[in-house]
Design a protein around this motif. Structure first.
Motif, PDB file in Angstrom:
ATOM      1  N   PRO A  63     -85.920 -52.070  55.670  1.00 19.77           N
ATOM      2  CA  PRO A  63     -84.987 -51.002  55.314  1.00 19.77           C
ATOM      3  C   PRO A  63     -84.087 -50.589  56.471  1.00 19.77           C
ATOM      4  O   PRO A  63     -83.013 -50.033  56.252  1.00 19.77           O
ATOM      5  CB  PRO A  63     -85.915 -49.852  54.889  1.00 19.77           C
ATOM      6  CG  PRO A  63     -87.219 -50.135  55.547  1.00 19.77           C
ATOM      7  CD  PRO A  63     -87.329 -51.621  55.635  1.00 19.77           C
ATOM      8  N   PHE A  64     -84.511 -50.855  57.714  1.00 24.45           N
ATOM      9  CA  PHE A  64     -83.753 -50.392  58.874  1.00 24.45           C
ATOM     10  C   PHE A  64     -82.934 -51.491  59.548  1.00 24.45           C
ATOM     11  O   PHE A  64     -81.915 -51.208  60.165  1.00 24.45           O
ATOM     12  CB  PHE A  64     -84.702 -49.761  59.893  1.00 24.45           C
ATOM     13  CG  PHE A  64     -85.396 -48.532  59.385  1.00 24.45           C
ATOM     14  CD1 PHE A  64     -84.675 -47.467  58.890  1.00 24.45           C
ATOM     15  CD2 PHE A  64     -86.776 -48.453  59.387  1.00 24.45           C
ATOM     16  CE1 PHE A  64     -85.308 -46.328  58.423  1.00 24.45           C
ATOM     17  CE2 PHE A  64     -87.423 -47.317  58.919  1.00 24.45           C
ATOM     18  CZ  PHE A  64     -86.687 -46.261  58.422  1.00 24.45           C
ATOM     19  N   ARG A  65     -83.396 -52.717  59.448  1.00 26.75           N
ATOM     20  CA  ARG A  65     -82.636 -53.835  60.010  1.00 26.75           C
ATOM     21  C   ARG A  65     -82.613 -54.968  58.993  1.00 26.75           C
ATOM     22  O   ARG A  65     -83.154 -56.042  59.223  1.00 26.75           O
ATOM     23  CB  ARG A  65     -83.242 -54.284  61.336  1.00 26.75           C
ATOM     24  CG  ARG A  65     -82.383 -55.272  62.110  1.00 26.75           C
ATOM     25  CD  ARG A  65     -82.986 -55.565  63.476  1.00 26.75           C
ATOM     26  NE  ARG A  65     -82.832 -54.440  64.383  1.00 26.75           N
ATOM     27  CZ  ARG A  65     -83.483 -54.325  65.547  1.00 26.75           C
ATOM     28  NH1 ARG A  65     -84.325 -55.256  65.922  1.00 26.75           N
ATOM     29  NH2 ARG A  65     -83.287 -53.271  66.320  1.00 26.75           N
ATOM     30  N   PRO A  66     -81.968 -54.731  57.846  1.00 19.10           N
ATOM     31  CA  PRO A  66     -82.030 -55.719  56.765  1.00 19.10           C
ATOM     32  C   PRO A  66     -81.257 -56.992  57.123  1.00 19.10           C
ATOM     33  O   PRO A  66     -80.209 -56.938  57.774  1.00 19.10           O
ATOM     34  CB  PRO A  66     -81.395 -54.994  55.587  1.00 19.10           C
ATOM     35  CG  PRO A  66     -80.485 -53.988  56.211  1.00 19.10           C
ATOM     36  CD  PRO A  66     -81.168 -53.559  57.472  1.00 19.10           C
ATOM     37  N   SER A  67     -81.802 -58.114  56.662  1.00 16.95           N
ATOM     38  CA  SER A  67     -81.116 -59.391  56.864  1.00 16.95           C
ATOM     39  C   SER A  67     -81.176 -60.264  55.620  1.00 16.95           C
ATOM     40  O   SER A  67     -80.628 -61.362  55.618  1.00 16.95           O
ATOM     41  CB  SER A  67     -81.758 -60.149  58.038  1.00 16.95           C
ATOM     42  OG  SER A  67     -83.140 -60.381  57.780  1.00 16.95           O
TER      43      SER A  67
END
Length: 466
Positions: A63-67
């Motif tokens: 949720p914070f560093r989506p890829s």
């Protein structure tokens, strides 16, 4: 087998079995069966019991560093809405506004070693006032005047002068928060106001709360209330949208859109990391993706149908002598998806609203100062319009007025004129503070409070942490 004692669950289940005609926020789960097949199947899949996944990171996405799929969904939303970056939020625009204001105060200009200065539209949601004071900002109320229905309205020209004067004196405002479509059914003339504000203070970050206006970008008749439709350089913009109110998203689903340089985008993502839960609801996030897909493929037609139903509601009421006086004007200048229903003098709006709810299963957005507000969103059907029309025609008597609801240490008739408040005095609905810490209570405040009391609003005195 012992029957579980769960009063709230029982109440929710009971309401879910009813057929409600909702003219407030769009009730997605209640209308899924009425959607075309492809949308019904898509939403059913993300609402299935197994869809509330406890997964993140490599298993689905971060949720914070989506890829992965979340990153793809947010990029599609940014491209469609006209932003440089978009984040999906699962705490409504209350949380989205905290994220936006944190980032704006961090990124906006200001005087060295001094608290950032923020100018707040008087119709801002309570979350904005709480976020500004919690961040330690210096809060300047935007110039305003007393408007109808017990509200204050932004004085755009005076606000332009205020921003320009501070910019020229090298004391720029870090952030300005505007409300595109306030809860009272009015509409800020963003097409005129926003360019003038940006020109007066070009490095200021403008946060625009579009809680009730996410769908406005989808149709030419409503686009004048859509910030990103009016985007121009060098504006630095953060737009918050309560997607569930006007689009096909689950409750608490919200967007934060950013338009500006990479530094502003990065500031918003840092604020998101600080504020947002690390255990978001994947069904809510997925519904925000579907809401964008629906808006992109069928949004213009959906808004056109809603506007036609809004016009049909107005025409049906104006054509009947029993209801003609409810809509003395066509509402020009207000939110084009809202209908303000003006009641006769002495008629208690909150009692009429309660009668509509209890006897006709019609849910209206707001009752205040002799008027009711109906939001004709894209989930409203012809059957809903007919139900509201029949109900208004059927109401012949009005129940006795209900008393006001109070919370906090405040006298029933409000603070005494001349009192200096040590907290926020908030009425809900609409959730807009009437006065804040350090404000002196005036006769104007008292008149506005009386109007909200007549509408049945709850009143809260919220102390400020020291």
């Amino acid at each position: 087998m012992v029957t579980p004692v769960a009063p709230l669950a029982d109440a929710v289940a009971g309401h879910a079995r009813e057929r409600w005609h909702n003219f407030h926020a769009l009730p997605l789960t209640a209308m899924i069966d009425e959607l075309p097949d492809r949308w019904r199947a898509a939403y059913a899949a993300v609402l299935a019991p197994g869809a509330d996944l406890s997964l993140s990171g490599a298993a689905l996405d971060s949720p914070f560093r989506p890829s992965g799929p979340l990153a793809q969904a947010q990029r599609r939303a940014a491209r469609f809405f006209g932003a440089d970056d978009t984040l999906f939020v699962t705490g409504g625009t209350t949380l989205a506004n905290h994220i936006a204001l944190d980032a704006a105060l961090e990124s906006g200009p200001g005087e060295q070693a001094a608290p950032p200065v923020v100018v707040l539209d008087p119709s801002c949601h309570q979350s904005v006032f709480f976020a500004a004071h919690g961040a330690g900002a210096t809060v300047l109320p935007a110039p305003s005047g007393l408007a109808s229905r017990g509200t204050r309205r932004l004085d755009a020209d005076a606000t332009v002068e205020l921003l320009g004067a501070r910019h020229r004196s090298c004391r720029p405002v870090a952030a300005v928060v505007l409300t595109a479509a306030p809860y009272d059914g009015s509409r800020l003339a963003l097409d005129r106001v926003l360019p003038a504000l940006v020109a007066a203070s070009p490095r200021t970050v403008f946060v625009v709360d579009e809680a009730w206006a996410a769908a406005h970008a989808l149709h030419p008749r409503t686009a004048a209330a859509s910030t990103l439709s009016l985007r121009s350089e060098p504006a630095r913009l953060i737009v918050t949208q309560s997607a569930h109110k006007t689009l096909l998203a689950l409750r608490q689903g919200a967007y934060v859109h950013v338009a500006g340089e990479e530094g502003l985008v990065a500031a918003v993502r840092r604020a998101f990391f600080r504020r947002h839960t690390s255990s978001p609801s994947w069904p809510v996030l997925a519904s925000l993706d579907l809401a964008r897909a629906h808006a992109e493929l069928e949004g213009r037609e959906a808004v056109a149908r809603a506007l036609a139903r809004r016009d049909r509601l107005v025409a049906g009421l104006r054509d009947d002598p029993r209801t003609r006086e409810l809509v003395p004007t066509d509402g020009t200048g207000g939110n084009p998806m809202m209908v303000s229903l003006r009641l006769s003098d002495g008629v208690d709006a909150s009692a009429v609203r309660r009668t509509l709810l209890e006897e006709h299963r019609v849910v209206l957005a707001r009752a205040v100062q002799g008027s009711l507000l109906a939001h004709v969103h894209i989930g409203v059907t012809d059957a809903d319009v007919d139900a509201l029309t029949r109900a208004l025609r059927a109401i012949a008597t009005v129940p006795a007025a209900v008393g006001p609801h109070w919370s906090g240490a405040v006298a029933e008739d409000g603070p005494a004129v001349g009192t200096v408040l040590d907290g926020f005095l908030v009425t809900y609905p609409p959730g807009v503070p009437l006065a804040g810490p350090g404000d002196t209570w005036t006769t104007d405040h008292a008149q506005v409070l009386a109007a909200h009391r007549r509408g049945g609003s709850e009143v809260f005195l919220v102390p400020v942490a020291r």
